[in-house]
Design a protein around this motif. Structure first.
Motif, PDB file in Angstrom:
ATOM      1  N   UNK A 208       0.847  -1.179   0.000  1.00  0.00           N
ATOM      2  CA  UNK A 208       0.000   0.000   0.000  1.00  0.00           C
ATOM      3  C   UNK A 208       0.890   1.238   0.000  1.00  0.00           C
ATOM      4  N   UNK A 209       0.709   2.086  -0.987  1.00  0.00           N
ATOM      5  CA  UNK A 209       1.511   3.291  -1.095  1.00  0.00           C
ATOM      6  C   UNK A 209       0.712   4.473  -0.559  1.00  0.00           C
ATOM      7  N   UNK A 210       1.356   5.260   0.310  1.00  0.00           N
ATOM      8  CA  UNK A 210       0.689   6.408   0.913  1.00  0.00           C
ATOM      9  C   UNK A 210       1.094   7.680   0.186  1.00  0.00           C
ATOM     10  N   UNK A 211       0.125   8.560  -0.042  1.00  0.00           N
ATOM     11  CA  UNK A 211       0.441   9.848  -0.647  1.00  0.00           C
ATOM     12  C   UNK A 211       1.013  10.770   0.432  1.00  0.00           C
ATOM     13  N   UNK A 212       1.481  11.919   0.013  1.00  0.00           N
ATOM     14  CA  UNK A 212       2.059  12.873   0.962  1.00  0.00           C
ATOM     15  C   UNK A 212       1.036  13.345   1.991  1.00  0.00           C
ATOM     16  N   UNK A 213      -0.165  13.615   1.546  1.00  0.00           N
ATOM     17  CA  UNK A 213      -1.224  14.087   2.457  1.00  0.00           C
ATOM     18  C   UNK A 213      -1.582  12.999   3.483  1.00  0.00           C
ATOM     19  N   UNK A 214      -1.664  11.753   3.028  1.00  0.00           N
ATOM     20  CA  UNK A 214      -1.971  10.659   3.949  1.00  0.00           C
ATOM     21  C   UNK A 214      -0.862  10.463   4.971  1.00  0.00           C
ATOM     22  N   UNK A 215       0.391  10.642   4.567  1.00  0.00           N
ATOM     23  CA  UNK A 215       1.516  10.503   5.484  1.00  0.00           C
ATOM     24  C   UNK A 215       1.493  11.607   6.529  1.00  0.00           C
ATOM     25  N   UNK A 216       1.170  12.824   6.120  1.00  0.00           N
ATOM     26  CA  UNK A 216       1.094  13.942   7.066  1.00  0.00           C
ATOM     27  C   UNK A 216      -0.007  13.685   8.081  1.00  0.00           C
ATOM     28  N   UNK A 217      -1.161  13.232   7.640  1.00  0.00           N
ATOM     29  CA  UNK A 217      -2.261  12.953   8.559  1.00  0.00           C
ATOM     30  C   UNK A 217      -1.890  11.812   9.491  1.00  0.00           C
ATOM     31  N   UNK A 218      -1.196  10.800   8.981  1.00  0.00           N
ATOM     32  CA  UNK A 218      -0.772   9.697   9.838  1.00  0.00           C
ATOM     33  C   UNK A 218       0.189  10.188  10.914  1.00  0.00           C
ATOM     34  N   UNK A 219       1.176  10.981  10.514  1.00  0.00           N
ATOM     35  CA  UNK A 219       2.186  11.430  11.475  1.00  0.00           C
ATOM     36  C   UNK A 219       1.651  12.450  12.476  1.00  0.00           C
ATOM     37  N   UNK A 220       0.662  13.244  12.088  1.00  0.00           N
ATOM     38  CA  UNK A 220       0.184  14.293  12.984  1.00  0.00           C
ATOM     39  C   UNK A 220      -1.032  13.893  13.805  1.00  0.00           C
ATOM     40  N   UNK A 221      -1.799  12.916  13.354  1.00  0.00           N
ATOM     41  CA  UNK A 221      -3.031  12.560  14.071  1.00  0.00           C
ATOM     42  C   UNK A 221      -3.018  11.106  14.533  1.00  0.00           C
ATOM     43  N   UNK A 222      -2.817  10.191  13.624  1.00  0.00           N
ATOM     44  CA  UNK A 222      -2.980   8.773  13.946  1.00  0.00           C
ATOM     45  C   UNK A 222      -1.864   8.252  14.850  1.00  0.00           C
ATOM     46  N   UNK A 223      -0.611   8.619  14.562  1.00  0.00           N
ATOM     47  CA  UNK A 223       0.508   8.110  15.364  1.00  0.00           C
ATOM     48  C   UNK A 223       0.395   8.513  16.841  1.00  0.00           C
ATOM     49  N   UNK A 224       0.127   9.796  17.173  1.00  0.00           N
ATOM     50  CA  UNK A 224      -0.012  10.121  18.599  1.00  0.00           C
ATOM     51  C   UNK A 224      -1.199   9.420  19.257  1.00  0.00           C
ATOM     52  N   UNK A 225      -2.278   9.227  18.495  1.00  0.00           N
ATOM     53  CA  UNK A 225      -3.419   8.507  19.066  1.00  0.00           C
ATOM     54  C   UNK A 225      -3.064   7.047  19.331  1.00  0.00           C
ATOM     55  N   UNK A 226      -2.256   6.456  18.463  1.00  0.00           N
ATOM     56  CA  UNK A 226      -1.802   5.085  18.704  1.00  0.00           C
ATOM     57  C   UNK A 226      -0.890   5.013  19.927  1.00  0.00           C
ATOM     58  N   UNK A 227      -0.037   6.031  20.119  1.00  0.00           N
ATOM     59  CA  UNK A 227       0.800   6.069  21.319  1.00  0.00           C
ATOM     60  C   UNK A 227      -0.049   6.195  22.575  1.00  0.00           C
ATOM     61  N   UNK A 228      -1.098   7.006  22.517  1.00  0.00           N
ATOM     62  CA  UNK A 228      -1.978   7.134  23.684  1.00  0.00           C
ATOM     63  C   UNK A 228      -2.743   5.841  23.931  1.00  0.00           C
ATOM     64  N   UNK A 229      -3.117   5.144  22.873  1.00  0.00           N
ATOM     65  CA  UNK A 229      -3.772   3.847  23.021  1.00  0.00           C
ATOM     66  C   UNK A 229      -2.812   2.828  23.642  1.00  0.00           C
TER      67      UNK A 229
END
Length: 55
Positions: free
Chosen positions: A1-22
């Motif tokens: 699965x290839x991620x676009x630049x926008x998807x990578x930014x959203x992953x790094x700024x929103x999803x990754x910290x939420x996964x750390x909190x989980x």
């Protein structure tokens, strides 16, 4: 699965910290780790909210 630049930014700024909190629910980290993840999420959401200038 290839991620676009926008998807990578959203992953790094929103999803990754939420996964750390989980993960913080499973492992008992220091309060500083939790605070860092919350600050990271806040800064990331602020960066996504700030409008971009068009040339």
């Amino acid at each position: 699965m290839k991620m676009s630049g926008r998807q990578m930014v959203i992953f790094l700024t929103v999803i990754a910290p939420l996964l750390f909190l989980l993960a913080a629910l499973v492992v008992a980290p220091s309060i500083w780790v939790i605070m860092l993840a919350i600050i990271w999420l806040g800064v990331g959401l602020t960066m996504l909210y700030v409008p971009r200038t068009e040339d």
